[in-house]
Design a protein around this motif. Structure first.
Motif, short mmCIF file in Angstrom:
data_model
loop_
_atom_site.label_atom_id
_atom_site.label_comp_id
_atom_site.label_asym_id
_atom_site.label_seq_id
_atom_site.Cartn_x
_atom_site.Cartn_y
_atom_site.Cartn_z
N ASP A 188 -16.86 -23.35 -11.88
CA ASP A 188 -18.93 -23.00 -12.44
C ASP A 188 -19.30 -22.85 -11.15
OD1 ASP A 188 -17.69 -23.20 -15.60
OD2 ASP A 188 -17.86 -25.17 -14.79
N GLU A 189 -19.05 -23.14 -9.82
CA GLU A 189 -19.80 -23.33 -8.53
C GLU A 189 -20.65 -21.27 -8.49
OE1 GLU A 189 -18.17 -24.10 -4.51
OE2 GLU A 189 -16.81 -23.73 -5.64
N GLY A 190 -19.93 -20.80 -9.25
CA GLY A 190 -20.72 -19.44 -9.18
C GLY A 190 -21.10 -18.93 -6.78
N LYS A 191 -19.81 -18.91 -6.35
CA LYS A 191 -19.68 -18.57 -4.87
C LYS A 191 -19.05 -17.09 -5.69
CE LYS A 191 -19.67 -22.63 -1.89
NZ LYS A 191 -18.72 -22.56 -1.23
N PRO A 192 -19.35 -15.91 -4.46
CA PRO A 192 -19.16 -14.94 -4.40
C PRO A 192 -17.85 -15.01 -3.88
CG PRO A 192 -20.28 -14.64 -3.18
CD PRO A 192 -21.07 -15.77 -3.28
N LEU A 193 -16.69 -13.49 -3.94
CA LEU A 193 -15.70 -13.55 -3.14
C LEU A 193 -16.30 -12.47 -1.66
CD1 LEU A 193 -12.67 -13.01 -5.81
CD2 LEU A 193 -13.37 -14.35 -4.77
N LEU A 194 -16.61 -12.63 -0.22
CA LEU A 194 -16.51 -12.03 0.16
C LEU A 194 -15.81 -11.76 1.30
CD1 LEU A 194 -19.34 -15.00 1.44
CD2 LEU A 194 -19.58 -12.78 0.37
N GLY A 195 -15.34 -10.84 2.43
CA GLY A 195 -14.73 -10.07 2.90
C GLY A 195 -16.17 -8.66 4.00
N LEU A 196 -14.92 -8.76 4.73
CA LEU A 196 -15.61 -7.97 6.04
C LEU A 196 -15.33 -6.61 6.28
CD1 LEU A 196 -15.78 -11.13 9.05
CD2 LEU A 196 -17.56 -9.98 7.35
N ALA A 197 -15.88 -6.18 6.44
CA ALA A 197 -16.14 -4.88 6.42
C ALA A 197 -15.82 -4.59 8.19
CB ALA A 197 -16.64 -3.33 6.34
N LEU A 198 -15.34 -4.46 8.88
CA LEU A 198 -15.63 -4.05 10.68
C LEU A 198 -15.01 -2.52 11.36
CD1 LEU A 198 -16.05 -6.86 12.90
CD2 LEU A 198 -14.30 -5.30 13.92
N ASP A 199 -16.54 -2.28 11.95
CA ASP A 199 -15.33 -1.46 12.96
C ASP A 199 -15.48 -1.31 14.45
OD1 ASP A 199 -15.19 2.07 14.74
OD2 ASP A 199 -18.04 0.89 14.28
N LEU A 200 -14.45 -1.55 15.07
CA LEU A 200 -13.87 -1.57 16.25
C LEU A 200 -14.03 -0.74 17.28
CD1 LEU A 200 -12.96 -4.03 18.01
CD2 LEU A 200 -10.90 -4.08 17.14
N GLY A 201 -14.36 -0.46 17.99
CA GLY A 201 -15.03 0.82 18.33
C GLY A 201 -14.93 0.02 19.67
N THR A 202 -14.32 0.85 21.27
CA THR A 202 -14.10 0.89 22.67
C THR A 202 -14.93 -0.06 23.24
OG1 THR A 202 -12.84 3.22 22.17
CG2 THR A 202 -12.97 1.55 24.58
N THR A 203 -16.45 0.75 22.66
CA THR A 203 -17.53 -0.07 23.57
C THR A 203 -18.57 -0.68 22.55
OG1 THR A 203 -18.81 2.30 23.04
CG2 THR A 203 -17.41 2.27 24.89
N THR A 204 -18.18 -0.35 21.28
CA THR A 204 -19.54 -0.79 20.33
C THR A 204 -19.04 -1.59 18.37
OG1 THR A 204 -19.76 1.06 18.72
CG2 THR A 204 -21.73 -0.41 20.75
N ILE A 205 -19.05 -2.80 18.52
CA ILE A 205 -18.51 -3.20 17.27
C ILE A 205 -19.88 -3.45 15.61
CG2 ILE A 205 -17.90 -5.79 16.26
CD1 ILE A 205 -16.28 -6.06 18.40
N ALA A 206 -19.80 -3.17 14.76
CA ALA A 206 -20.52 -2.59 13.25
C ALA A 206 -19.74 -3.98 12.32
CB ALA A 206 -20.67 -1.78 13.29
N CYS A 207 -20.43 -4.09 12.31
CA CYS A 207 -19.93 -5.18 10.90
C CYS A 207 -20.67 -5.38 9.61
CB CYS A 207 -19.69 -6.79 11.28
SG CYS A 207 -18.99 -7.74 10.56
N ALA A 208 -19.68 -4.98 8.52
CA ALA A 208 -20.24 -5.61 7.02
C ALA A 208 -20.39 -6.73 6.51
CB ALA A 208 -20.81 -4.13 6.57
#
Ligand code: FES
Length: 630
Positions: A188-208
């Motif tokens: 009954d906690e109602g917590k979502p199941l969470l995951g991460l999508a990540l772009d691991l670039g040579t110079t930059t990193i983006a994450c959702a």
């Protein structure tokens, strides 16, 4: 034991305590300071400029070519990678050497349609039954609605389940090929199941961060990959891993950046990092090897046999701080220079499902070109990316505050009109600005068809050769002229020819003409920010008269997102990796011919059957900072 000394870095007020004999670039890394160092400390790029205010040091020239003028040396400028610390020092880091937060493409919100949710991490209500006739027998556990093979239940979880009074749900992952109970949640906690999508670039990193049951992106965040200070290109990074402990240093740097971006994204979403139950990573072959702690040395060989299966391991084992039992899934690689990020790009573009022939181009630090349809896919990679990101150009810089992002050259006077990111005084020119600049110079007659400076009145001679001044020293943020030199142009022409030549090889091998291509997917900043008209006019890519051009954004991140919320997409990505043919341009004889033909502006005649239209003029309404060059 060597004596330790203090190095103070201005104006950041950071301090490093290092042994005598430490290289100054290493001391900067110790102090956590991100400084431009494209060549990774070989003395070749001239970007790691610092001003020595005081202190004892020795200097060792690493390159035969001097990267600093006599006047700059008199003013105290030195290259950090050429300095060995001999005593306490005070050093100033000038504005042009500082790495600040770059423009990094993210933008998953409301854009990605992955054709249905079927995540690897799911949950089922638990039913615990004790047999009243046999009270000493352990209770049986049933997952309500679950029909797959019996999941692995770790002892810790089994004991928690049997001791529970409240209604519970079991969180199951199927990432590692067999079902496994990751954790328990109160029903009954109602917590979502969470995951991460990540772009691991040579110079930059983006994450959702994503709600796995609704596919909703809760927050996004970006950061720079702290590996930058070990060199801009993947080959330089591989070279660093040959040093003692080098692989560990780079693995740690990547994981540190990943953990930093996870901090930001979980804070924005208002959740704890331990609630994240899976991470999917899209990255190039070298980056995924480095983050997984796999030795990438074999990738230097032209015939490197890269495994085309995804890297799957526990995130905690890599040092990624999310749920302690969560898995990390890296999209599969294809070859040494076509990695999971490119596979994610194909997955998202739909190239592999189309009856028509499509072209996918991703110009990051490395350039990947992929062609094909639902029946076949072929790929090449070329080392043309850095120039299109402003790297390797004397006044080049990545797209961040102070970068000139748009340029228009007056065809009559040859004067430059500029637009600067952040509306500040300019520090340098980023990739989109460079493409505008070279096209404008060619159209104004400042460059000839070989990319060489003409005798145009705006071209001046300097000790280093011919150059064109985009912004004078009095208007720049660095107090130096922002210029493009003949050396820069030669490097840019080389990069243009490599990209155009790579496309030429694919067309030639598969007996195609530019008329046969119906869709072009342009990924990353190249698709999002550059003027496509100028790109074709200069011959960076051919003119495809029948094609529709789609800027597709950060496809590495989107590919990771698709794999995160859909096991079907994961299998699709694995199929793409298996079926993709890779042509290594370094050992391909056709490439020499195509590359040579592309060393002219625009290039091979049959690639430009349609004269590119008038390029779009800068609209005054969108100009943030326009000034005339001197
Ligand atoms: S010249 Fe020092 S890092 Fe490139």
């Amino acid at each position: 034991m060597r004596q330790e000394v203090t190095v103070i870095f201005h104006p950041l007020n950071r301090v490093a305590q290092v042994p005598v004999g430490t290289n100054l670039l290493s001391a900067l890394r110790c102090a956590g300071i991100m400084i431009e160092s494209i060549c990774g400390g070989k003395g070749e790029c001239g970007k790691c400029r610092v001003i020595i205010d005081s202190g004892d040091y020795t200097e060792q020239k690493l390159s035969h070519k001097s990267r600093l003028s006599p006047a700059e040396r008199d003013a105290g400028y030195r290259l950090a990678c050429e300095i060995t610390i001999a005593g306490a020092m005070e050093v100033t880091i000038p504005v042009e050497s500082r790495v600040e937060h770059a423009q990094i493409l993210c933008g998953l919100f409301g854009e990605c349609d992955c054709g249905g949710i079927n995540p690897s991490v799911v949950r089922y209500p638990l039913e615990i039954r004790s047999d009243p006739v046999m009270p000493f027998q352990k209770p049986s556990i049933r997952l309500v609605g679950y029909t797959g093979p019996r999941p692995v239940i770790p002892v810790r979880i089994y004991e928690t389940i049997t001791g529970q009074e409240t209604r519970m749900e079991a969180v199951i992952t199927r990432t590692n090929g067999y079902p496994e109970i990751l954790d328990l949640m109160e029903a009954d906690e109602g917590k979502p199941l969470l995951g991460l999508a990540l772009d691991l670039g040579t110079t930059t990193i983006a994450c959702a961060i994503v709600d796995l049951e609704t596919d909703i992106v809760l927050a996004e965040a970006t950061t720079l990959n702290t590996q930058i200070t070990y060199g801009e290109e993947v080959i330089t990074r591989i070279g660093f891993t040959r040093k003692d402990g080098g692989l560990f240093v780079l693995q740690e740097a990547a994981v540190k950046s990943i953990n930093a971006v996870i901090d930001s994204v979980t804070e924005s979403a208002g959740v704890q990092r331990e609630e994240v139950l899976e991470i999917c990573i899209g990255g190039n072959t070298v980056m995924t090897h480095l983050v997984a702690g796999l030795d990438p040395a074999y990738l230097e060989l032209a015939d490197a046999a890269v495994f085309r299966t995804p890297i799957i391991c526990k995130a905690a084992g890599l040092g990624i701080r999310i749920h302690p039992e969560a898995y990390c899934y890296c999209l599969p690689n294809v070859s040494r220079f076509v990695g999971g990020d490119a596979v994610g790009g194909v997955l998202i573009s739909g190239l592999h499902c189309s009856f028509e022939i499509s072209l996918f181009i991703d110009l990051g630090t490395n350039g990947e070109i992929i062609i094909g349809n639902r029946d076949w896919i072929a790929s090449v990679s070329c080392a043309s990316g850095p120039a299109f990101e402003g790297a390797g150009i004397s006044s080049g810089m990545r797209a961040m505050r102070g970068a000139i992002e748009r340029i228009r050259i007056d065809p009559g006077t040859g004067l430059a009109m500029i637009r600067v990111i952040g509306g500040t005084r300019p520090r340098g020119i980023c990739g989109s600005g460079l493409i505008d600049l070279v096209t404008g110079m060619f159209q104004a007659g400042i460059l000839d068809f070989k990319g060489k400076f003409t005798t145009h009145p705006r071209v001046r001679m300097s000790p280093g050769g011919a150059e064109y001044v985009v912004v004078g020293a009095e208007e720049s943020a660095t107090g130096r002229d922002i210029v493009i030199t003949q050396d820069d142009m030669d490097y840019f022409m080389d990069s243009k020819a490599a990209l155009s030549g790579g496309i030429g090889v694919l067309l030639k091998k598969y007996r195609l003409s530019v008329w046969d291509i119906r869709e072009i997917h342009l990924a990353g900043a190249f698709g999002a920010f550059v003027d496509i008209g100028n790109t074709v006019a200069f011959g960076i890519i051919p003119s495809f008269p029948n094609a529709v051009i789609h800027p597709v954004g950060n496809t590495s991140l989107k590919g990771a997102y698709a794999a995160l919320i859909s096991v079907d997409k994961r299998r699709e990505a694995e199929r793409i990796a298996q079926m993709m043919v890779y042509i290594d341009l370094l050992v391909d004889t056709d490439f020499i011919e195509e590359y040579t033909a592309a060393l002219f502006i625009p290039g091979r005649e049959e690639f430009f059957p349609v004269i590119p239209g008038e390029r779009r003029e800068l609209e005054l309404g969108e100009e943030r900072n326009i000034s005339k060059s001197r």
